[in-house]
Design a protein around this motif. Structure first.
Motif, PDB file in Angstrom:
ATOM      1  N   ILE A 112      22.968  81.228   3.258  1.00  0.00           N
ATOM      2  CA  ILE A 112      21.619  81.637   3.652  1.00  0.00           C
ATOM      3  C   ILE A 112      21.755  82.440   4.938  1.00  0.00           C
ATOM      4  CG2 ILE A 112      19.324  80.842   4.322  1.00  0.00           C
ATOM      5  CD1 ILE A 112      19.906  78.283   2.673  1.00  0.00           C
ATOM      6  N   LEU A 113      21.578  83.750   4.831  1.00  0.00           N
ATOM      7  CA  LEU A 113      21.862  84.685   5.927  1.00  0.00           C
ATOM      8  C   LEU A 113      20.568  85.263   6.490  1.00  0.00           C
ATOM      9  CD1 LEU A 113      23.742  86.649   7.585  1.00  0.00           C
ATOM     10  CD2 LEU A 113      23.557  88.206   5.634  1.00  0.00           C
ATOM     11  N   ASN A 114      20.416  85.155   7.793  1.00  0.00           N
ATOM     12  CA  ASN A 114      19.326  85.851   8.482  1.00  0.00           C
ATOM     13  C   ASN A 114      19.851  87.204   8.938  1.00  0.00           C
ATOM     14  OD1 ASN A 114      17.301  86.836  10.081  1.00  0.00           O
ATOM     15  ND2 ASN A 114      17.237  85.107  11.485  1.00  0.00           N
ATOM     16  N   PRO A 115      19.468  88.291   8.258  1.00  0.00           N
ATOM     17  CA  PRO A 115      20.033  89.602   8.594  1.00  0.00           C
ATOM     18  C   PRO A 115      19.587  90.117   9.959  1.00  0.00           C
ATOM     19  CG  PRO A 115      18.226  89.847   7.030  1.00  0.00           C
ATOM     20  CD  PRO A 115      18.481  88.365   7.161  1.00  0.00           C
ATOM     21  N   TYR A 116      18.560  89.497  10.535  1.00  0.00           N
ATOM     22  CA  TYR A 116      18.028  89.957  11.808  1.00  0.00           C
ATOM     23  C   TYR A 116      18.712  89.287  13.006  1.00  0.00           C
ATOM     24  CZ  TYR A 116      14.506  91.294   8.431  1.00  0.00           C
ATOM     25  OH  TYR A 116      13.876  91.809   7.315  1.00  0.00           O
ATOM     26  N   SER A 117      19.579  88.310  12.753  1.00  0.00           N
ATOM     27  CA  SER A 117      20.283  87.645  13.850  1.00  0.00           C
ATOM     28  C   SER A 117      21.158  88.633  14.608  1.00  0.00           C
ATOM     29  CB  SER A 117      21.161  86.507  13.304  1.00  0.00           C
ATOM     30  OG  SER A 117      20.376  85.479  12.765  1.00  0.00           O
ATOM     31  N   ASN A 118      21.353  88.315  15.892  1.00  0.00           N
ATOM     32  CA  ASN A 118      22.186  89.154  16.774  1.00  0.00           C
ATOM     33  C   ASN A 118      21.695  90.603  16.762  1.00  0.00           C
ATOM     34  OD1 ASN A 118      24.161  89.773  18.615  1.00  0.00           O
ATOM     35  ND2 ASN A 118      25.828  89.829  17.135  1.00  0.00           N
ATOM     36  N   ARG A 119      20.371  90.729  16.941  1.00  0.00           N
ATOM     37  CA  ARG A 119      19.743  92.056  17.027  1.00  0.00           C
ATOM     38  C   ARG A 119      20.017  92.896  15.783  1.00  0.00           C
ATOM     39  NH1 ARG A 119      17.692  93.677  21.872  1.00  0.00           N
ATOM     40  NH2 ARG A 119      17.869  92.178  23.574  1.00  0.00           N
ATOM     41  N   TRP A 120      19.761  92.321  14.643  1.00  0.00           N
ATOM     42  CA  TRP A 120      19.841  92.988  13.340  1.00  0.00           C
ATOM     43  C   TRP A 120      21.266  93.377  12.939  1.00  0.00           C
ATOM     44  CZ3 TRP A 120      16.248  94.214  17.125  1.00  0.00           C
ATOM     45  CH2 TRP A 120      14.940  93.799  16.861  1.00  0.00           C
ATOM     46  N   LYS A 121      22.269  92.807  13.612  1.00  0.00           N
ATOM     47  CA  LYS A 121      23.650  93.137  13.272  1.00  0.00           C
ATOM     48  C   LYS A 121      24.190  92.256  12.147  1.00  0.00           C
ATOM     49  CE  LYS A 121      24.864  94.789  17.899  1.00  0.00           C
ATOM     50  NZ  LYS A 121      25.695  94.538  19.111  1.00  0.00           N
ATOM     51  N   ALA A 122      23.620  91.060  11.967  1.00  0.00           N
ATOM     52  CA  ALA A 122      24.177  90.111  11.001  1.00  0.00           C
ATOM     53  C   ALA A 122      24.145  90.662   9.587  1.00  0.00           C
ATOM     54  CB  ALA A 122      23.422  88.791  11.076  1.00  0.00           C
ATOM     55  N   GLY A 123      23.082  91.364   9.238  1.00  0.00           N
ATOM     56  CA  GLY A 123      22.967  91.904   7.877  1.00  0.00           C
ATOM     57  C   GLY A 123      24.060  92.893   7.538  1.00  0.00           C
ATOM     58  N   LYS A 124      24.604  93.555   8.551  1.00  0.00           N
ATOM     59  CA  LYS A 124      25.663  94.537   8.321  1.00  0.00           C
ATOM     60  C   LYS A 124      27.016  93.880   8.034  1.00  0.00           C
ATOM     61  CE  LYS A 124      23.397  97.821  11.430  1.00  0.00           C
ATOM     62  NZ  LYS A 124      23.512  98.603  12.699  1.00  0.00           N
ATOM     63  N   ARG A 125      27.077  92.553   8.185  1.00  0.00           N
ATOM     64  CA  ARG A 125      28.352  91.865   8.028  1.00  0.00           C
ATOM     65  C   ARG A 125      28.483  91.161   6.674  1.00  0.00           C
ATOM     66  NH1 ARG A 125      30.404  89.131  13.428  1.00  0.00           N
ATOM     67  NH2 ARG A 125      32.355  89.662  12.357  1.00  0.00           N
ATOM     68  N   VAL A 126      27.558  91.459   5.789  1.00  0.00           N
ATOM     69  CA  VAL A 126      27.621  90.869   4.445  1.00  0.00           C
ATOM     70  C   VAL A 126      28.945  91.188   3.751  1.00  0.00           C
ATOM     71  CG1 VAL A 126      26.599  90.892   2.128  1.00  0.00           C
ATOM     72  CG2 VAL A 126      25.132  90.737   4.151  1.00  0.00           C
ATOM     73  N   PRO A 127      29.442  92.436   3.797  1.00  0.00           N
ATOM     74  CA  PRO A 127      30.738  92.698   3.151  1.00  0.00           C
ATOM     75  C   PRO A 127      31.873  91.827   3.680  1.00  0.00           C
ATOM     76  CG  PRO A 127      29.621  94.766   3.626  1.00  0.00           C
ATOM     77  CD  PRO A 127      28.836  93.682   4.318  1.00  0.00           C
ATOM     78  N   GLU A 128      31.887  91.555   4.993  1.00  0.00           N
ATOM     79  CA  GLU A 128      32.916  90.684   5.558  1.00  0.00           C
ATOM     80  C   GLU A 128      32.792  89.255   5.014  1.00  0.00           C
ATOM     81  OE1 GLU A 128      33.575  91.032   9.938  1.00  0.00           O
ATOM     82  OE2 GLU A 128      31.934  92.483   9.806  1.00  0.00           O
ATOM     83  N   ILE A 129      31.563  88.788   4.884  1.00  0.00           N
ATOM     84  CA  ILE A 129      31.345  87.438   4.353  1.00  0.00           C
ATOM     85  C   ILE A 129      31.834  87.362   2.916  1.00  0.00           C
ATOM     86  CG2 ILE A 129      29.600  85.720   3.733  1.00  0.00           C
ATOM     87  CD1 ILE A 129      27.906  86.769   6.060  1.00  0.00           C
ATOM     88  N   ILE A 130      31.472  88.354   2.111  1.00  0.00           N
ATOM     89  CA  ILE A 130      31.872  88.362   0.698  1.00  0.00           C
ATOM     90  C   ILE A 130      33.390  88.408   0.579  1.00  0.00           C
ATOM     91  CG2 ILE A 130      31.798  89.706  -1.437  1.00  0.00           C
ATOM     92  CD1 ILE A 130      28.918  90.472  -0.694  1.00  0.00           C
TER      93      ILE A 130
END
Length: 296
Positions: free
Chosen positions: A6-24
């Motif tokens: 469960i990812l909040n893409p807005y965390s860390n000033r909207w940077k978290a959403g950009k890290r989805v490829p790293e998570i996958i």
């Protein structure tokens, strides 16, 4: 059934959403079968965690800051209000990441998911303020006033933002008439702050409840009254080390329950998020040994 991140893409000033490829990539590398679902609005993580728990998803992983983790834990609590919650994995994407830092959990994506893959867990207490469950810290009085300033100061980042917010709150000098009752004591009079800790550190740097232990079955709370701006300002640097509790104006206790009546109404913060802005009755209780977390 597969797990969920469960990812909040807005965390860390909207940077978290950009890290989805790293998570996958890390999920695939560790052979963790998990769907990554991004939250769409405040409170959405509560709904997703509640549904995931009821569906038996495994593992359940929260990816975001302390507020996101708090929402996920409350969703798990809604699904299972009397039982042990989790196990829960955490990928920290917040500004302070207070819970993760307090517990010494990994701060990176790969390390966080390796902990999930290893399946070792650690059980901790939770706290509850009125109807909201918190994992790290809650407060009324000065501390949530700091939180309100922190939320509004979008032009600053990191720990410096918390420090500037604290200085602005001190300048406002909030003060309340309170009656505080706990397991073996009571106080009635003027109060500047009440800070309730499951863990010691909040705001990235402040040891507001320095003797808090998330495994002792108790909440640790601190209350005090600073009658002047200078007194408040003199206490601020000592909150970083926790030494402020040795000041005669400050009192620390351990309790299972805490009840506060307050005039005027006070904001309430829990894990860095405002949960009320004008509360006159506040009830705390510990939920002992209630959450399992994946740990290295």
């Amino acid at each position: 059934m597969s797990g969920i991140v469960i990812l909040n893409p807005y965390s860390n000033r909207w940077k978290a959403g950009k890290r989805v490829p790293e998570i996958i990539d890390a999920l695939e590398e560790l052979s963790l079968d998990c769907e990554v679902v991004q939250t769409q609005r405040p409170g959405h993580a509560i709904e997703l965690a509640k549904q995931a728990s009821r569906e038996g998803r495994d593992p359940i992983i929260a990816a975001g800051g302390d507020g996101t983790i708090g929402e996920v834990i409350n969703g798990l609590h809604h699904a299972n209000p009397e039982g042990v919650l989790g196990p829960l994995g955490i990928i920290p994407f917040g500004t302070a990441n207070d819970l993760v830092v307090n517990l010494g959990l990994p701060l990176d994506i790969v390390g966080s998911l390796q902990a999930v893959s290893g399946r070792a867990t650690r059980r901790i207490d939770l706290g509850q303020v009125n109807d909201w469950v918190f994992d790290n810290n809650s407060a009324v009085g000065l501390e949530p006033v700091v939180t309100l300033y922190n939320i509004r100061m979008t032009w600053l980042r990191g720990v410096i933002r918390y420090l500037v917010a604290a200085l602005r709150a001190i300048a406002a000098k909030p003060e309340y008439e309170m009656r505080i009752r706990w397991d073996d004591g009571e106080y009635e009079g003027l109060v500047s702050l009440v800070s309730v800790g499951n863990c010691p550190v909040t705001g990235g740097m402040f040891k507001m409840a320095p003797d808090a232990d998330p495994t002792d079955g108790l909440l640790t709370f601190v209350y005090g009254h600073a009658p002047t701006h200078w007194k408040m300002l003199s206490l601020l640097p000592r909150t970083i080390s926790g030494e402020y509790i040795h000041d005669p104006a400050i009192h620390q206790h351990h309790t299972r329950q805490l009840e506060i009546t307050c005039s005027p109404g006070t904001p309430i913060q829990a894990d860095g998020e405002i949960r009320a802005e004008d509360a006159t009755t506040i009830r705390y209780r510990v939920l002992p040994a209630r959450l399992d977390l994946y740990t290295p």
